[in-house]
Design a protein around this motif. Sequence first.
Motif, PDB file in Angstrom:
ATOM      1  N   GLN A 131      34.662  39.535  19.328  1.00 43.72           N
ATOM      2  CA  GLN A 131      35.269  40.948  19.547  1.00 43.72           C
ATOM      3  C   GLN A 131      36.451  40.616  20.565  1.00 43.72           C
ATOM      4  O   GLN A 131      37.585  40.977  20.464  1.00 43.72           O
ATOM      5  CB  GLN A 131      34.348  41.953  20.043  1.00 43.72           C
ATOM      6  N   LEU A 167      32.493  47.762  14.226  1.00 39.33           N
ATOM      7  CA  LEU A 167      32.478  48.918  13.385  1.00 39.33           C
ATOM      8  C   LEU A 167      30.934  49.211  12.785  1.00 39.33           C
ATOM      9  O   LEU A 167      30.254  47.946  12.704  1.00 39.33           O
ATOM     10  CB  LEU A 167      33.453  48.545  11.956  1.00 39.33           C
ATOM     11  N   THR A 168      30.873  50.148  12.132  1.00 41.92           N
ATOM     12  CA  THR A 168      29.484  50.339  11.470  1.00 41.92           C
ATOM     13  C   THR A 168      29.456  49.542  10.059  1.00 41.92           C
ATOM     14  O   THR A 168      30.535  49.531   9.707  1.00 41.92           O
ATOM     15  CB  THR A 168      28.899  51.631  11.195  1.00 41.92           C
ATOM     16  N   SER A 202      38.925  43.106  18.657  1.00 40.94           N
ATOM     17  CA  SER A 202      38.510  43.904  17.633  1.00 40.94           C
ATOM     18  C   SER A 202      37.327  44.822  18.310  1.00 40.94           C
ATOM     19  O   SER A 202      36.465  44.503  19.188  1.00 40.94           O
ATOM     20  CB  SER A 202      37.790  43.069  16.717  1.00 40.94           C
ATOM     21  N   GLU A 203      37.390  45.956  17.629  1.00 40.43           N
ATOM     22  CA  GLU A 203      36.102  46.875  18.002  1.00 40.43           C
ATOM     23  C   GLU A 203      35.163  46.552  16.901  1.00 40.43           C
ATOM     24  O   GLU A 203      35.395  46.665  15.806  1.00 40.43           O
ATOM     25  CB  GLU A 203      36.772  48.280  18.050  1.00 40.43           C
ATOM     26  N   GLN A 233      31.840  51.600   7.737  1.00 44.27           N
ATOM     27  CA  GLN A 233      33.005  51.592   8.391  1.00 44.27           C
ATOM     28  C   GLN A 233      33.767  50.081   7.821  1.00 44.27           C
ATOM     29  O   GLN A 233      34.730  50.103   7.368  1.00 44.27           O
ATOM     30  CB  GLN A 233      33.301  51.527   9.783  1.00 44.27           C
ATOM     31  N   GLU A 234      32.854  49.210   7.807  1.00 41.78           N
ATOM     32  CA  GLU A 234      33.283  47.897   7.171  1.00 41.78           C
ATOM     33  C   GLU A 234      33.530  47.787   5.792  1.00 41.78           C
ATOM     34  O   GLU A 234      34.425  47.285   5.383  1.00 41.78           O
ATOM     35  CB  GLU A 234      32.154  46.731   7.645  1.00 41.78           C
ATOM     36  N   GLU A 241      34.380  50.559   4.286  1.00 41.99           N
ATOM     37  CA  GLU A 241      35.671  51.160   4.105  1.00 41.99           C
ATOM     38  C   GLU A 241      37.019  50.361   4.220  1.00 41.99           C
ATOM     39  O   GLU A 241      38.033  50.499   3.911  1.00 41.99           O
ATOM     40  CB  GLU A 241      35.650  52.457   5.066  1.00 41.99           C
ATOM     41  N   MET A 242      36.631  49.416   5.606  1.00 42.76           N
ATOM     42  CA  MET A 242      37.861  48.496   5.866  1.00 42.76           C
ATOM     43  C   MET A 242      38.045  47.628   4.496  1.00 42.76           C
ATOM     44  O   MET A 242      39.249  47.197   4.138  1.00 42.76           O
ATOM     45  CB  MET A 242      37.723  47.867   7.017  1.00 42.76           C
ATOM     46  N   LYS A 259      29.764  41.541  15.265  1.00 43.51           N
ATOM     47  CA  LYS A 259      28.749  41.947  16.081  1.00 43.51           C
ATOM     48  C   LYS A 259      28.956  41.191  17.255  1.00 43.51           C
ATOM     49  O   LYS A 259      28.467  41.661  18.607  1.00 43.51           O
ATOM     50  CB  LYS A 259      27.414  42.002  15.353  1.00 43.51           C
ATOM     51  N   HIS A 263      30.344  41.623   8.720  1.00 42.16           N
ATOM     52  CA  HIS A 263      29.897  42.558   9.752  1.00 42.16           C
ATOM     53  C   HIS A 263      29.078  41.942  10.745  1.00 42.16           C
ATOM     54  O   HIS A 263      29.164  42.330  11.747  1.00 42.16           O
ATOM     55  CB  HIS A 263      29.267  43.669   8.930  1.00 42.16           C
TER      56      HIS A 263
END
Length: 195
Positions: free
Chosen positions: A37, A45-46, A42-43, A49-50, A52-53, A32, A28
């Motif tokens: 990115q 993520l919080t 890439s966008e 979200q990371e 969850e990914m 940033k 993560h």
Amino acid sequence: MKVNEKIAIWGTKIILVPYKIYHVEKYHQWMKDQELQELTASEPLTLEQEYEMQQSWLEDDDKCTFIVLDKEDMKQKSELDSMIGDVNLFLNNPENLKQGEVEVMIAEECKRGQGKGKEALLFMLRYGIEQLQVTSFIAKVKMKNLASKNMFERIGFKEISQSDIFEELTLQLVVTEEWLSWLLSQTKCYHIHVY
């Protein structure tokens, strides 16, 4: 992908390990970085979200990922401190389950240009062929990312299209017996271990 959740692939310069929960925070932090990115399209993520990914990478049957560790660093450092990037394979073409989209990222700038990304990519290609029966690969590369484009081309990928809108090239590699012989000659150090 469950199939690679308990294996590591050892090479000369790198070790590939499955993407686990304890890798997420460092990953993560990498993502940033605006340059990463941009290079990886890439966008951000919080952190939630990371996580969850990471679960998605573990559970989904259509994507395979490994974290890239620097083998030399592993002699003196922890696994987390030896993380330098990742390599991914997506089986995202329902009409052609034998085609995979491959990508590699060396996030640690001081580890780029040393052949570690190339070794990680070659290992993922071999893994995809031998374990997942992939017979052709595509790679999408930002036009600005000449180092990545050149690496893919040196391995045998050929440009098949470009998108000016997304500033992206699509390259393809169709696995032939001759190319597979070359790949095996380049990955003699490839060894699968229980993780």
